[in-house]
Write a protein that holds these residues in place. Sequence first.
Motif, mmCIF file in Angstrom:
data_model
loop_
_atom_site.group_PDB
_atom_site.id
_atom_site.type_symbol
_atom_site.label_atom_id
_atom_site.label_comp_id
_atom_site.label_asym_id
_atom_site.label_seq_id
_atom_site.Cartn_x
_atom_site.Cartn_y
_atom_site.Cartn_z
ATOM 1 N N GLU A 1 0.962 -1.042 0.110
ATOM 2 C CA GLU A 1 -0.492 0.071 -0.044
ATOM 3 C C GLU A 1 0.649 1.167 -0.118
ATOM 4 O O GLU A 1 0.284 2.298 -0.873
ATOM 5 C CB GLU A 1 -1.338 -0.243 0.583
ATOM 6 N N LEU A 2 1.958 1.323 0.743
ATOM 7 C CA LEU A 2 2.690 2.306 0.919
ATOM 8 C C LEU A 2 3.184 3.038 -0.852
ATOM 9 O O LEU A 2 3.342 4.002 -1.125
ATOM 10 C CB LEU A 2 3.862 2.002 1.518
ATOM 11 N N ARG B 1 1.927 1.632 -3.726
ATOM 12 C CA ARG B 1 1.459 2.427 -4.271
ATOM 13 C C ARG B 1 0.710 3.569 -4.721
ATOM 14 O O ARG B 1 -0.122 3.800 -4.780
ATOM 15 C CB ARG B 1 -0.403 1.025 -4.136
ATOM 16 N N ALA B 2 0.890 4.258 -2.820
ATOM 17 C CA ALA B 2 0.063 5.278 -2.431
ATOM 18 C C ALA B 2 1.921 6.641 -3.406
ATOM 19 O O ALA B 2 1.064 7.792 -3.482
ATOM 20 C CB ALA B 2 -0.203 5.800 -1.491
ATOM 21 N N ASP B 3 2.891 6.260 -4.176
ATOM 22 C CA ASP B 3 3.319 7.276 -4.189
ATOM 23 C C ASP B 3 3.247 7.648 -5.577
ATOM 24 O O ASP B 3 2.734 6.772 -6.251
ATOM 25 C CB ASP B 3 4.748 6.163 -4.156
ATOM 26 N N PRO B 4 3.252 8.674 -4.763
ATOM 27 C CA PRO B 4 2.512 9.341 -6.880
ATOM 28 C C PRO B 4 3.768 8.913 -8.002
ATOM 29 O O PRO B 4 3.423 8.557 -9.223
ATOM 30 C CB PRO B 4 3.137 10.797 -6.432
ATOM 31 N N ALA C 1 0.242 2.747 -9.851
ATOM 32 C CA ALA C 1 -1.273 1.936 -8.334
ATOM 33 C C ALA C 1 -1.338 0.578 -9.369
ATOM 34 O O ALA C 1 -1.270 -0.842 -8.137
ATOM 35 C CB ALA C 1 -1.792 2.768 -7.916
#
Length: 507
Positions: free
Chosen positions: A367-368, A370-373, A377
């Motif tokens: 999740e960390l 996938r959340a990075d711009p 994702a």
Amino acid sequence: MTAFVLVSGPFTGGWVWEETAALLREAGAAAYPVTLTGMAGGDGPAAGGTAAGGTPAEGTGLETHVEDVVRAVDEAAVDGHDRVVLVGHDYGIHPVLGAADRRPGRCARVVYLDAGMPADGDPASAFVPDPSAVGQADGTGLVPAPSGAGWGRWGSTEGLTEETVARLDRLAVPQPVRTLTEPLRLTGSPFDRPVTGVLCTANGGSVSMVEMLVASGPPRFRALAGPDVGFFELATGHWPMLSAPGPLADVLLRAAADGGVRLKLPDSAPPADGGSFVLDVPERPRERRGRVDLHLPDAEGPRPAVLFVHGGPVTPDQVPTPRDSPFFLGYGRLAADLGLVGATLDHRLYGFADYPRAADDVAEAVELVRADPRVDADRIALWFFSAGGLLVADWLAAPPPWLRCVALNYPVLAPLPDWRRVEARFRPADRLTAASPPIVLTRAGLEHPMFQATVDHFLAVAEEAGAEVERIDVPTAHHGFEAVDHSPETRSAVRRAARSVRGRLMG
């Protein structure tokens, strides 16, 4: 004359050693079966042991039992036996190691009888066969003794007759919970003296398994290849003093005479720091986010990502941690060099009971990432190594649409026979379906047979289920080959697997 101090596992006292002790004495040795405080059964005041026995006081803990064994060692010295062989079965290895640490000059050898390998600070609850024991303690601070078929939760009962199990039922007593929760305190290493391991094969132990741990396990297992460490096998279950007292007495006498199989650290064992990576890949920018590092490519826009999941168990204080080792630095940089975000993770698989926690760490890391711009994702791959392979189970049965593939390098895909603390959830073959994500499986041709058997079963199930598996075979490679086998063949295999994962992410 050789003298043996015999300490049994939970719920039992000195009475379990009666036949073995008699055979040792017939052979000319002295034997001191110990009944630890609170562990006397019903065959007499101390149930055939040399220590206190009796009813456990509220404060009975591991240290109480260490003092019991120290008194037995001192009793042997009064009888003229200045140096003794200390034998610890199951839980009994904890007070044995404590006593050996307090009486180093009187301990000639420690015998681990179907026991774990604790170190300073370890509670027995981390090693006993039934990990739920502590939670079973009642209001008096006692863990109820098993009965009947319940003994199977504490080890293989192979070789025990119905009469023997009935005697166990009759004489077993509750275990003071503090004996399982208090940490073992040692001032030195358990390997500061000669050591013998006696492995009960019907309970899952074997010399070949120990060889595998020495070759590919965490660095602490390399002590098992020391010059003063020997091994024996007994073809019986977890209670050899009851199922095979004659063979056990023979093995103990041979151990005291410095017998046993010696192991060697193989040339293929990975260095403690993980070893240099098989490929020479350029450094890339690296950012640390909690337990995750991101290796960033020279590319515009959100990029697909691959999360590398290490094996284990590892030690909490391991230096370098997996993500700082040359091994995973290499994989992170390789991913970035291919235009992907390479994510490396330090998860908390510190013991076989820790797979749920490690799985949570992996899910949190995903999740960390996938959340990075900078990450696309919807295009994620997971790449598992060695015993980390069990963690793939969560991702096979109902994969999310963003999981484009999983990769497995020389994986363990089912718990081995003595990995009883691994939850049933972590059996990847049980989770395979035709809807499982594509799998890129890299196999080492010189793999440990027990590991390879789990892969063979997984592949058979995958074929039957219709799961998609790409196989990359490396015939001359060992387990962990990226660190120990640097050859054109291994370099080609790593590049091929990486390109395959990249293709599935970009397609």
